[in-house]
Design a protein around this motif. Structure first.
Motif, mmCIF file in Angstrom:
data_model
loop_
_atom_site.group_PDB
_atom_site.id
_atom_site.type_symbol
_atom_site.label_atom_id
_atom_site.label_comp_id
_atom_site.label_asym_id
_atom_site.label_seq_id
_atom_site.Cartn_x
_atom_site.Cartn_y
_atom_site.Cartn_z
ATOM 1 N N GLY A 193 0.799 -1.221 0.000
ATOM 2 C CA GLY A 193 0.000 0.000 0.000
ATOM 3 C C GLY A 193 0.832 1.273 0.000
ATOM 4 N N ASP A 194 2.147 1.151 0.132
ATOM 5 C CA ASP A 194 3.030 2.326 0.122
ATOM 6 C C ASP A 194 3.810 2.313 -1.187
ATOM 7 O OD1 ASP A 194 4.645 4.444 0.615
ATOM 8 O OD2 ASP A 194 5.794 3.502 2.231
ATOM 9 N N LEU A 195 3.325 3.034 -2.179
ATOM 10 C CA LEU A 195 3.952 3.018 -3.495
ATOM 11 C C LEU A 195 5.353 3.606 -3.470
ATOM 12 C CD1 LEU A 195 0.929 4.056 -5.772
ATOM 13 C CD2 LEU A 195 1.834 1.773 -5.346
ATOM 14 N N SER A 196 5.627 4.444 -2.521
ATOM 15 C CA SER A 196 6.968 5.032 -2.452
ATOM 16 C C SER A 196 8.028 3.979 -2.173
ATOM 17 C CB SER A 196 7.014 6.124 -1.371
ATOM 18 O OG SER A 196 6.720 5.577 -0.093
ATOM 19 N N ARG A 197 7.674 2.922 -1.494
ATOM 20 C CA ARG A 197 8.625 1.844 -1.205
ATOM 21 C C ARG A 197 9.095 1.175 -2.490
ATOM 22 N NH1 ARG A 197 8.367 -3.718 0.217
ATOM 23 N NH2 ARG A 197 10.003 -4.325 1.696
ATOM 24 N N THR A 198 8.181 0.916 -3.392
ATOM 25 C CA THR A 198 8.554 0.333 -4.677
ATOM 26 C C THR A 198 9.299 1.354 -5.530
ATOM 27 O OG1 THR A 198 6.591 -1.066 -4.592
ATOM 28 C CG2 THR A 198 7.674 -0.871 -6.696
ATOM 29 N N ARG A 199 8.922 2.600 -5.428
ATOM 30 C CA ARG A 199 9.568 3.631 -6.244
ATOM 31 C C ARG A 199 11.036 3.798 -5.863
ATOM 32 N NH1 ARG A 199 9.558 9.404 -7.008
ATOM 33 N NH2 ARG A 199 9.202 9.867 -9.213
ATOM 34 N N ALA A 233 3.726 5.956 -12.798
ATOM 35 C CA ALA A 233 2.437 6.034 -12.101
ATOM 36 C C ALA A 233 2.584 5.833 -10.598
ATOM 37 C CB ALA A 233 1.471 5.004 -12.674
ATOM 38 N N LEU A 234 3.737 5.297 -10.152
ATOM 39 C CA LEU A 234 3.943 5.101 -8.718
ATOM 40 C C LEU A 234 3.927 6.426 -7.957
ATOM 41 C CD1 LEU A 234 6.795 2.420 -8.835
ATOM 42 C CD2 LEU A 234 4.423 2.031 -8.148
ATOM 43 N N ALA A 235 4.250 7.503 -8.665
ATOM 44 C CA ALA A 235 4.286 8.814 -8.011
ATOM 45 C C ALA A 235 2.977 9.571 -8.115
ATOM 46 C CB ALA A 235 5.415 9.654 -8.623
ATOM 47 N N ASP A 236 1.972 8.987 -8.764
ATOM 48 C CA ASP A 236 0.694 9.673 -8.929
ATOM 49 C C ASP A 236 -0.083 9.625 -7.619
ATOM 50 O OD1 ASP A 236 -2.159 10.138 -9.691
ATOM 51 O OD2 ASP A 236 -1.304 10.222 -11.707
ATOM 52 N N PRO A 237 -0.527 10.769 -7.112
ATOM 53 C CA PRO A 237 -1.206 10.783 -5.810
ATOM 54 C C PRO A 237 -2.698 10.498 -5.869
ATOM 55 C CG PRO A 237 -0.927 13.019 -6.604
ATOM 56 C CD PRO A 237 -0.289 12.132 -7.639
ATOM 57 N N ALA A 238 -3.264 10.330 -7.076
ATOM 58 C CA ALA A 238 -4.710 10.128 -7.194
ATOM 59 C C ALA A 238 -5.119 8.800 -6.570
ATOM 60 C CB ALA A 238 -5.134 10.178 -8.663
ATOM 61 N N GLY A 239 -6.301 8.793 -5.948
ATOM 62 C CA GLY A 239 -6.816 7.571 -5.344
ATOM 63 C C GLY A 239 -7.104 7.760 -3.871
ATOM 64 N N VAL A 240 -7.883 6.845 -3.339
ATOM 65 C CA VAL A 240 -8.218 6.886 -1.907
ATOM 66 C C VAL A 240 -7.065 6.236 -1.150
ATOM 67 C CG1 VAL A 240 -9.923 6.291 -0.162
ATOM 68 C CG2 VAL A 240 -10.657 6.717 -2.525
ATOM 69 N N ILE A 241 -6.160 7.069 -0.621
ATOM 70 C CA ILE A 241 -4.919 6.572 -0.028
ATOM 71 C C ILE A 241 -5.181 5.651 1.157
ATOM 72 C CG2 ILE A 241 -2.685 7.253 0.915
ATOM 73 C CD1 ILE A 241 -3.182 8.147 -1.953
ATOM 74 N N ALA A 242 -6.176 5.992 1.982
ATOM 75 C CA ALA A 242 -6.433 5.201 3.193
ATOM 76 C C ALA A 242 -6.833 3.763 2.879
ATOM 77 C CB ALA A 242 -7.530 5.882 4.027
#
Length: 422
Positions: A193-199, A233-242
């Motif tokens: 759920g943390d896209l920054s980890r993959t980025r 797309a990993l850096a895109d902030p769109a979406g329900v983050i929670a």
């Protein structure tokens, strides 16, 4: 006229049996509180009651609902009795016409089945054959797996649209792309759920991980354009983050289910083609340009042996693809297909249209004519329905005559396809 008619209303533990003559006069009736496998005693009882009335034998009639009629068919065959089937839809219509109510009892239904049989509003069921039975069950299994496949795709799409919509824009047709699915699998397996980890892996290491996943899925190399787009797309902030952690966990489960469904679907389709080979029908069916062995097997799994149909039009009616006209006096309404046949056969024929329109010149010319003529022009959907019916008719001819498909014959003997399509 030498046989009495035995109408049976089948249920789980209660079987209603009536014996009638050909004028629908009830000679005997009895309720047997047994399972379907124990109906042998009921058939023996019916034979004895028919003999008392002067009949030399009995004809057994039932509605082909569930599996119990198959059991009844075997019990009747062991006793040398004929089994005929009455369509449940016919029973429903006739039941309402008798007194214009929806009154329904087991006793009345058994008599109604016998009456419809006496009026010859019945049919002989498909003969029991082990090879054809395997093909029919494989066809049903394939349809179930197709449903699972589509359901998994819809779940992943819905979840990503909610929590990470940018991922769906990384490929034009994401769910048809092995690279996109492999890259998504990499993200789901390590991200939590943390896209920054993959980025933080960086483009090179992410590409390497995707390559390993693509190889595991049986492909040689990934599409780097899609890999780069998904990494961006990993850096895109769109979406329900929670909701991302829970949704990504669920997406990983669904992808695993999807992979299993695709593997089982491939195995089932391979088995269907093997059965088609055993029936020595693969070469004949695939002689129709654009019709694959799997597509032909899916159609035959729903029709059974095409030799049991008296005409090609009967197959089209069986699929519910026959036209239904509406005319009265000077009024002429729009024609529609009946839609009253086997829905899975209709779906199998419809799916076969897409491949045939790509490679079969006869069907493509017919489609262009039907959608391009000035008078009585059809919509694309209507034209595809007409082509589906044509596939069924010509498949019936090819198999029943044991003759390979000929484009000239299919085009009514004219070699100029654009003219023939009219």
């Amino acid at each position: 006229m030498t046989n009495a008619i035995v109408g049976i209303d089948l249920a789980d533990r209660k079987q209603m049996v009536v014996v009638t003559d050909h004028d629908s006069k009830v000679l005997a009736r009895r309720t047997f509180r047994v399972k379907a496998w124990d109906l042998g005693a009921a058939l023996d009882w019916a034979t004895e009651r028919g003999a008392r009335a002067g009949f030399t034998g009995v004809t057994v009639a039932a509605e082909p609902t569930g599996h119990r009629w198959r059991v009844l068919g075997q019990l009747a065959d062991e006793r040398g009795m004929a089994l005929v089937c009455v369509q449940p839809a016919v029973c429903s219509w006739v039941r309402k016409t008798e007194d214009l109510t929806s009154d329904k009892t087991d006793d009345k239904d058994a008599v109604l089945i016998a009456r419809l049989t006496a009026q010859l509003r019945c049919y002989l069921p498909e003969p029991v054959d082990e090879t054809w039975a395997r093909l029919r069950h494989f066809g049903t299994r394939r349809e179930q797996l197709n449903g699972e496949h589509v359901a998994c795709v819809q779940q992943v799409r819905d979840l990503l649209e909610c929590v990470w919509p940018a991922a769906l824009d990384a490929a034009e047709h994401p769910f048809k792309s092995t690279t996109w699915v492999a890259a998504l699998t990499v993200v789901m397996d390590r991200d939590g759920g943390d896209l920054s980890r993959t980025r933080r892996l960086g483009p090179a290491r992410f590409e390497h991980a995707v390559r390993r996943e693509v190889t595991r899925r049986g492909k040689v190399r990934p599409c780097l354009r899609i890999v780069r787009r998904l990494f961006t797309a990993l850096a895109d902030p769109a979406g329900v983050i929670a909701h991302r952690p829970a949704a990504f966990e669920r997406v990983a489960w669904v992808i695993d289910d999807w992979d299993h469904a695709k593997a089982k679907l491939a195995d089932t389709q391979a088995r269907m083609v093997t059965v088609l080979d055993e029936l020595d029908l693969t070469a004949l069916a695939c002689s129709i340009d654009g019709l694959s062995a799997v597509g032909a097997a899916a159609i035959l799994a729903e029709t059974g042996d095409l030799n049991r149909f008296t005409s090609a039009r009967a197959v089209v009616k069986h699929a519910g693809l026959a036209p239904r006209e509406r005319k009265s006096g000077a009024f002429t309404g729009r024609a529609h297909v009946t839609g009253a046949g086997r829905p899975l056969l209709r779906a199998a024929a419809w799916r076969a249209v897409w491949g045939c329109l790509q490679t079969n010149r006869v069907y493509a010319a017919r489609y262009r004519h039907l959608t391009g003529r000035e008078t009585n022009r059809l919509t694309p959907t209507q034209a595809q329905t007409a082509v589906a019916a044509a596939i069924l008719r010509q498949l019936h001819y090819v198999i029943t005559h044991r003759q390979a498909w000929d484009p000239v014959v299919a085009a009514h003997g004219t070699k100029t396809l654009e003219v023939v399509a009219a």
